[in-house]
Structure formats: structure tokens, C-alpha cells
Scaffold this motif. Sequence first.
Motif, PDB file in Angstrom:
ATOM      1  N   ILE A  74      -3.338  21.765  -6.663  1.00 17.84           N
ATOM      2  CA  ILE A  74      -3.365  20.276  -6.683  1.00 17.84           C
ATOM      3  C   ILE A  74      -1.848  19.901  -6.714  1.00 17.84           C
ATOM      4  CG2 ILE A  74      -3.923  18.452  -7.917  1.00 17.84           C
ATOM      5  CD1 ILE A  74      -6.550  19.945  -8.948  1.00 17.84           C
ATOM      6  N   LEU A  75      -1.185  20.557  -7.524  1.00 18.20           N
ATOM      7  CA  LEU A  75       0.462  20.076  -7.616  1.00 18.20           C
ATOM      8  C   LEU A  75       1.195  20.327  -6.197  1.00 18.20           C
ATOM      9  CD1 LEU A  75       2.804  19.235  -9.279  1.00 18.20           C
ATOM     10  CD2 LEU A  75       3.335  21.470  -9.794  1.00 18.20           C
TER      11      LEU A  75
ATOM     12  N   PHE B 160       0.177  17.485  -3.869  1.00 19.57           N
ATOM     13  CA  PHE B 160       0.742  16.289  -4.001  1.00 19.57           C
ATOM     14  C   PHE B 160       2.144  16.276  -3.625  1.00 19.57           C
ATOM     15  CE2 PHE B 160      -2.538  15.146  -7.481  1.00 19.57           C
ATOM     16  CZ  PHE B 160      -2.758  13.700  -6.750  1.00 19.57           C
ATOM     17  N   ARG B 161       2.719  17.512  -3.752  1.00 18.30           N
ATOM     18  CA  ARG B 161       4.280  17.734  -3.388  1.00 18.30           C
ATOM     19  C   ARG B 161       4.370  17.563  -1.985  1.00 18.30           C
ATOM     20  NH1 ARG B 161       5.933  22.062  -7.607  1.00 18.30           N
ATOM     21  NH2 ARG B 161       6.987  20.871  -9.100  1.00 18.30           N
ATOM     22  N   ASN B 162       3.129  18.034  -1.164  1.00 19.91           N
ATOM     23  CA  ASN B 162       3.236  18.042   0.327  1.00 19.91           C
ATOM     24  C   ASN B 162       2.730  16.716   0.852  1.00 19.91           C
ATOM     25  OD1 ASN B 162       4.545  20.477   0.315  1.00 19.91           O
ATOM     26  ND2 ASN B 162       2.535  21.379   0.159  1.00 19.91           N
ATOM     27  N   GLY B 163       2.353  15.780   0.054  1.00 17.86           N
ATOM     28  CA  GLY B 163       1.620  14.652   0.578  1.00 17.86           C
ATOM     29  C   GLY B 163       0.300  14.826   1.019  1.00 17.86           C
TER      30      GLY B 163
ATOM     31  N   TRP C  83      -8.821   5.935  -5.633  1.00 14.83           N
ATOM     32  CA  TRP C  83      -8.004   6.907  -6.502  1.00 14.83           C
ATOM     33  C   TRP C  83      -6.996   7.653  -5.506  1.00 14.83           C
ATOM     34  CZ3 TRP C  83      -7.703   7.075 -11.623  1.00 14.83           C
ATOM     35  CH2 TRP C  83      -8.558   6.314 -12.235  1.00 14.83           C
ATOM     36  N   VAL C  84      -5.776   7.806  -5.859  1.00 15.27           N
ATOM     37  CA  VAL C  84      -4.855   8.634  -5.180  1.00 15.27           C
ATOM     38  C   VAL C  84      -4.969   9.980  -5.582  1.00 15.27           C
ATOM     39  CG1 VAL C  84      -2.524   8.938  -4.480  1.00 15.27           C
ATOM     40  CG2 VAL C  84      -3.171   6.573  -4.626  1.00 15.27           C
TER      41      VAL C  84
ATOM     42  N   GLN D 190      -2.701  14.422   0.474  1.00 13.20           N
ATOM     43  CA  GLN D 190      -3.616  13.663  -0.650  1.00 13.20           C
ATOM     44  C   GLN D 190      -4.421  12.618  -0.058  1.00 13.20           C
ATOM     45  OE1 GLN D 190      -0.164  11.936  -2.614  1.00 13.20           O
ATOM     46  NE2 GLN D 190      -0.160   9.877  -1.751  1.00 13.20           N
TER      47      GLN D 190
ATOM     48  N   GLU E 163      -8.843  18.112  -5.365  1.00  9.84           N
ATOM     49  CA  GLU E 163      -9.368  17.596  -6.500  1.00  9.84           C
ATOM     50  C   GLU E 163     -10.410  16.573  -6.033  1.00  9.84           C
ATOM     51  OE1 GLU E 163      -6.906  15.899  -9.460  1.00  9.84           O
ATOM     52  OE2 GLU E 163      -5.871  14.780  -7.781  1.00  9.84           O
TER      53      GLU E 163
ATOM     54  N   ARG F 165      -3.317   9.593 -13.201  1.00 17.72           N
ATOM     55  CA  ARG F 165      -3.674   9.378 -11.573  1.00 17.72           C
ATOM     56  C   ARG F 165      -3.787   7.829 -11.445  1.00 17.72           C
ATOM     57  NH1 ARG F 165      -3.058  13.901 -11.466  1.00 17.72           N
ATOM     58  NH2 ARG F 165      -4.238  15.543 -10.626  1.00 17.72           N
ATOM     59  N   VAL F 166      -3.384   7.490 -10.090  1.00 16.91           N
ATOM     60  CA  VAL F 166      -3.171   6.016  -9.909  1.00 16.91           C
ATOM     61  C   VAL F 166      -4.709   5.755  -9.034  1.00 16.91           C
ATOM     62  CG1 VAL F 166      -2.213   4.469  -8.487  1.00 16.91           C
ATOM     63  CG2 VAL F 166      -0.731   5.627  -9.960  1.00 16.91           C
ATOM     64  N   LYS F 167      -5.038   4.634  -9.289  1.00 14.51           N
ATOM     65  CA  LYS F 167      -6.185   3.927  -8.696  1.00 14.51           C
ATOM     66  C   LYS F 167      -5.666   2.687  -8.022  1.00 14.51           C
ATOM     67  CE  LYS F 167     -11.128   2.820  -8.610  1.00 14.51           C
ATOM     68  NZ  LYS F 167     -12.383   2.426  -9.225  1.00 14.51           N
ATOM     69  N   LEU F 168      -5.961   2.529  -6.716  1.00 19.59           N
ATOM     70  CA  LEU F 168      -5.636   1.294  -5.880  1.00 19.59           C
ATOM     71  C   LEU F 168      -6.910   0.260  -6.041  1.00 19.59           C
ATOM     72  CD1 LEU F 168      -4.350   2.687  -2.564  1.00 19.59           C
ATOM     73  CD2 LEU F 168      -2.999   2.291  -4.667  1.00 19.59           C
TER      74      LEU F 168
ATOM     75  N   ARG G 106       0.872  -1.244  -0.087  1.00 22.74           N
ATOM     76  CA  ARG G 106       0.183   0.055  -0.139  1.00 22.74           C
ATOM     77  C   ARG G 106       0.830   1.178  -0.002  1.00 22.74           C
ATOM     78  NH1 ARG G 106      -3.060   3.545   3.084  1.00 22.74           N
ATOM     79  NH2 ARG G 106      -5.259   3.778   2.340  1.00 22.74           N
TER      80      ARG G 106
ATOM     81  N   PHE H 246      -8.306  17.892 -14.499  1.00 22.69           N
ATOM     82  CA  PHE H 246      -7.483  16.823 -14.932  1.00 22.69           C
ATOM     83  C   PHE H 246      -8.077  15.640 -14.625  1.00 22.69           C
ATOM     84  CE2 PHE H 246      -4.276  13.698 -14.366  1.00 22.69           C
ATOM     85  CZ  PHE H 246      -3.147  14.179 -15.322  1.00 22.69           C
TER      86      PHE H 246
ATOM     87  N   GLY I 147       0.993  12.099  -9.532  1.00 26.08           N
ATOM     88  CA  GLY I 147       0.129  13.211  -9.193  1.00 26.08           C
ATOM     89  C   GLY I 147       1.045  14.302  -9.578  1.00 26.08           C
ATOM     90  N   ILE I 148       2.483  14.166  -8.934  1.00 22.21           N
ATOM     91  CA  ILE I 148       3.241  15.495  -9.369  1.00 22.21           C
ATOM     92  C   ILE I 148       3.548  15.763 -10.611  1.00 22.21           C
ATOM     93  CG2 ILE I 148       5.465  16.141  -8.595  1.00 22.21           C
ATOM     94  CD1 ILE I 148       5.024  14.792  -5.931  1.00 22.21           C
TER      95      ILE I 148
ATOM     96  N   VAL J  26      -6.890   8.749  -0.446  1.00 19.32           N
ATOM     97  CA  VAL J  26      -7.314   7.540  -1.135  1.00 19.32           C
ATOM     98  C   VAL J  26      -8.957   7.646  -1.148  1.00 19.32           C
ATOM     99  CG1 VAL J  26      -7.381   5.130  -1.736  1.00 19.32           C
ATOM    100  CG2 VAL J  26      -5.244   6.300  -0.772  1.00 19.32           C
TER     101      VAL J  26
ATOM    102  N   GLY K   5       1.550   6.709  -6.596  1.00 18.31           N
ATOM    103  CA  GLY K   5       0.320   7.636  -6.800  1.00 18.31           C
ATOM    104  C   GLY K   5       0.884   9.345  -6.668  1.00 18.31           C
ATOM    105  N   GLN K   6       1.414   9.377  -5.411  1.00 27.10           N
ATOM    106  CA  GLN K   6       2.014  10.912  -5.409  1.00 27.10           C
ATOM    107  C   GLN K   6       2.620  11.469  -6.699  1.00 27.10           C
ATOM    108  OE1 GLN K   6       4.828  11.264  -2.108  1.00 27.10           O
ATOM    109  NE2 GLN K   6       4.130  13.172  -1.914  1.00 27.10           N
TER     110      GLN K   6
ATOM    111  N   LEU L 180       1.129   4.277  -2.617  1.00 25.33           N
ATOM    112  CA  LEU L 180       0.788   5.585  -2.264  1.00 25.33           C
ATOM    113  C   LEU L 180       1.810   6.634  -2.723  1.00 25.33           C
ATOM    114  CD1 LEU L 180      -0.577   5.376   1.581  1.00 25.33           C
ATOM    115  CD2 LEU L 180      -1.886   5.766  -0.716  1.00 25.33           C
TER     116      LEU L 180
END
Lengths: 522, 134
Positions: free
Chosen positions: B100-101, B104-107, B115-116, B109, B121, A427-430, A410, B40, A421-422, B111, A417-418, A414
Motif C-alpha cells: 500500500i505504501l 501511494f508512492r507510485n501514485g 476516499w483517496v 491510487q 486497499e 486518509r483523506v476524503k474528498l 481536486r 489501516f 497515505g505515504i 478516489v 491525499g497521496q 489528490l
Amino acid sequence: MHIDARELDTTDSIEGDLCIIGAGAAGISMAIDWMNKGYKVLLLEGGGFKYDEKIQDLYAGKQTGQRYYPLKSARLHYFGGTTNHWAGMCSILDPIDFKKRDWVPYSGWPITLEDLKPYYVKAHELVEIGPFNYDIDFWKSTDKELTELPLDRTVIFNKIYQFSPPTRFGEKYRDKVTGARNIHLYTHANVVDIRTNESVTSVEYVLAKNHIGRSFRFKAKYYVFACCAVQNARILLASNKQAPRGLGNDHDLVGRYWMEHPEVKSGELWINHPDRLKLYAYNDGYNAKVRSEIGITEAMQVEHKLLNGTISLSPLDIAKNMKPIIETWSKDDPRESYQNTEDANIRAVRKKWLYMFNEHKNQGFELFTRIEQSPNPDSRVTLDTETDALGMPRAKLHWALTQADKQAIRRLYLLFGQQVGISGIGRVKLMDFLQDENDPAWPSSTGGGWHHMGTTRMSDDPQTGVVDKNCQVHGIQNLYMAGSSCFATGGAVNPTLSLIALTLRLSEHLDSQMKTNYKPIP
Amino acid sequence: MTRRSFVFTMVGTAVAATLAYFGCKRQVTSQSSALYLPHFLSILMDKSAIEEIGKSYLKKHPEENSIEKLKSNILSSFDGNSLAQKETGGSIDKFFESKILSEFRNGNQEVIDGWVLSVTEARQCALFTVLNKS
């Protein structure tokens, strides 16, 4: 030369300098390394040159714990061993795999990747793959179509695999081995017992049997067991007449820490600009030399306390129609399981796969995990009360995965997926089984790579390992284990190339020992 | 999820009627679709998938189940003074892209429905779902 032990009529001990038990990838690699060295090598193979149901049945055994492939069909028992049907995926372990990691209990090898590198180079020749180079930039320079996902290289790296043809050791090296003057290949010679001196510090001979009721003693100066992780443990445990717990088992370690690479469909990647991503294609149907899987850098593994694992991509349109191999490889007869898997998946998708990765641009990809299993003493091989046709106790496997193993998957996703995203690529789906971090259940599709590792693990300390850094069984001066049974941790990659490299390292060590202690035959 | 191949259209007259509701923030009204339309994600997935994400988010965060609360959270730091907004010249689309960027950079996020996603978003999906209901 070749001797069929079924036709051998002697009560005398058969003597040599080096006795290698098992003629699979490890045993044959070592035998070839000893050709023309001036020492007599006994290479003992339980089977013959082709599949034989009676021989294969010797590998049958009971299983508990995590669902797994039948033991009988998880390995092949004839000359060439499991290379007779392996897929040929080759890569090298990572530096972190050898290190002690405080978040991975029982991790750490007494050797490093640098110790193995020279032998990887030699192993490359045996499995007929390209240069010893696993750098993405090198391979991109050989093919402009190999474009990588634009992910941060300080977090994500491309774990490169090279594809062996795959080399079938039985076919490829039969003439070479049987034609060597100093290699004495005995087929239908199943070792069922190891006898030592009274103080259990040195092996005096091994006892081999076959189905026609003959038994033989093979004597040598050094003995190397190269029978695979399940069988190496089994023979040590079954050799319990002089050491009641089995040889090398003073600390109750033999058979424990059995490891696989849990392999499981884990998620999806959706990208905004459909692409072929040929770099990530499996070599199925066209002549690819390399493939990349998505790995996590050492720094990030440390920061996020990850197990080493990789993510591979498959076009979703294909992958969603594929059955989990744990379902298709369910027959005791390996030929049937192989055929079922081919019929269910490989044949059906081969052409489409070729098209999807080479021609079609894909937006959705299935994400598939192969990850190391954290060493676990409860995941183990023991002896059953039932015996096989030669009177040897059958193996019993208990495969035990932990919640920590699952949580590592997991965390891996994560992080991936991060990074996706960056990067802004998608995007990633689990998958459902990864959505709740506290859910300990594994999905029914969880399988393994037929990668058996760790039952005679390596450690400099006899209290934490069965063999030392040279693969010698602690306390028994002339007994060695070869292959992936010596792995202390499993890393993320298919083990064949690494187990050959480790065996060639052992081979060099034994060569040095032999030269020091014994003169070659003129 | 089905493969996304269309550009989102308005989600109905209910949404159109609600847009005026967003008027409390400057420069938003003319670009309000950006609020409930995770740009996105709309490239990657269809309406039903976005709604599923929205429902899952609201189930996980019931305290945010209101247009006002979601709007407020989505637009947090969109006040004309944030670095992200200054860097993006005041464009709400660019603002969201940057936010959003940054998440993600700062975590930052979550699930949601597997979806992550960045939190913003995910909230946009939730707002989309709430608006669709109203």
C-alpha cells in the motif's frame, strides 16, 4: 489635521503635493509614511469616522456570475476602511506567485517577492504582528506544542500565518493621522471624477462630492487611488469625459481580471492517532500568535500544474455544524451580515473550538481550501447604468470562476491525499463536488475571503496591464493605483499584508519622484 | 461515516466458510482476514463505510466483481519472490503495509467514494463487501 468637507465652504481648488484617495489599510499606511516629509498630503476619505448608511450605500452594486457577498457589505466605507472589521490574518506571498507559469494564463508580475520583502517588514509594524519570519522551524522553537503533521517537506510545507490583533486602522491611527502637520485628512470627500489634461497624459485635478451637495477640486502633483479593487476600477471607468473608455483603459483592461480566493469546504482528514494539532488552530478564543495552513511546495506546484492554494484544518465535530459564510454574509448591511456570521458560527463555536484544539484530541478534521483564482478577463467590474446618490455609475461585478480553478482544487487534494497515505498518518476524503474530475459545478457553499484583487493589474506592457511595476497607470504620468487592484495574480494568502507592503513600495517610489521633481516645503 | 472505535470481528460465517477458498496461495490461510480487512482503514472507519467503499469500487470496476479476481489482484506479487515480500519476511500484514505504501508512492491510487486510497486497499474493501454478501 482633519477637515470635514461637509463644513467646507470654498470654490477654490484645494492644493497639495500628494493626493491619496481612500483611507483604508493602503491609504492610511501611505499617509503615515509621508508624515513629516515636508510635503503637503491630501488624504481624501468618502466617509467619516464611523459607519453611515448613506455613505455605505455608495458601494452598492449589481452582481452576476458566481454567487458572492453583496457588494455593499463586502467593503466598509469610512476612515479605516475594511480594517474596521477584518479578521487580521497575515502572511506573505510565495516566490512562485510572481512568476510566469505556463499553465496559468496571464500569470507573472514585473516584480518579485524580493522586491517586496523590505516593505513587508514595515507592514508588520503597521498591523502589529511579530517578526518577519514565516519559517515553521522558527515558530516551533518558540512553542513546543506546535507540532507539525509528519509529511514530506519536499512536497508539503507549512504556510505560516501571523495574527494581527486585528489592528483597526481607523481607531489605531486616527490621532496620528489627524495630528500630523502635513497630512490634511478630508472626510466626506468622495472622488467622483478624475480630470486630465487634453492629451490625457496627466491628471489636473480630482472632483469630490458629498451628500449635502458640495463639490470640490483637489489638485496635487501626484494622485494615488487606494479605494479597493472594485472602487479603483469604478473611478477609472467612470472618468470617461476625456477618455471615452475610461482612464487607463486604452486596452480594455480596467476592471477585468477581478479575482477572489475561492474558499470552500473540500474534504476530511482522518488520522489514526487522535491529536490536538494546535499548530493548525485558528486564533479564535485564545492568544495564538501563529497558525499553519498546509501548502504545496513550488516544485510540486510546477510538477502537478497547480494553482497556489492552502488547506486548513478544523476539528470535524465543530466544522460540521458551521454554516458556509456565503450563506450567513448575505445582507446588504455589513453590520447585519457580520452579526449573522457571528451568531451562526463564531460565537457558537468559539469556546468549543478553544477546547477542541487545546485540550481535546481529534481524529477527524474538516479540510477547507483557499486557493488563487487563475486570472480571467471575463471576471470583471463594469459600470452599471444606475447611478448612486452622488451621480456616479454604480459598480457591477461579474465573478467568473473556471473549471480549471476547480480542477486545481481536486489536484491539490489528490496530492495531499497521496502524501497522507505515504506518511501513514491517515486518509483523506474528498467532498462530493470533487469526486468527478469532469464535473464543472461549484458547490453552493463556495465563497470567498472578501479578497478583491486584480482590476488594475500590474504589467510592464500596457497591452497586458493597467499599471506598471511602480503602480503608475500606463500613459498617465502622475496617476497611481495602490493596493490589491494592482495584483497580477492573487497567491494563496489573505492580501492585506501584501497590499500594504506594495503600497509602501509605491510610497518610496513617489518619495523619490517628488524629491527629484519638487522641493519640499520648508 | 461514524467514528471508528472497534476492531473488526469476523464478518460472519459466510466469510469463515469462504476462507478455505483462498488456499491456493501459500501462507495465506492462517492470515486470511488481512485479505478482506484493510487494516489501516479499519482503524479509521466502521464496517458500513468500508462496505460503501467496496460497493463504489465494484461499481467503477465491474470486471473485478468476483472473489477470485479480487483475491488475485490483491495478492499479486505475493508469491514469495517479490521484493516487498522478502523485505517483510513473508508476513502478509507487512506485505500489505509495504504494498500500500508503495502504491501511494507510485501514485497508484484511486478516489473511491471520495476516499483517496491505494488500489489494493480499495480492492480489500471490495472483497470485504463481496464476502459479506455471500
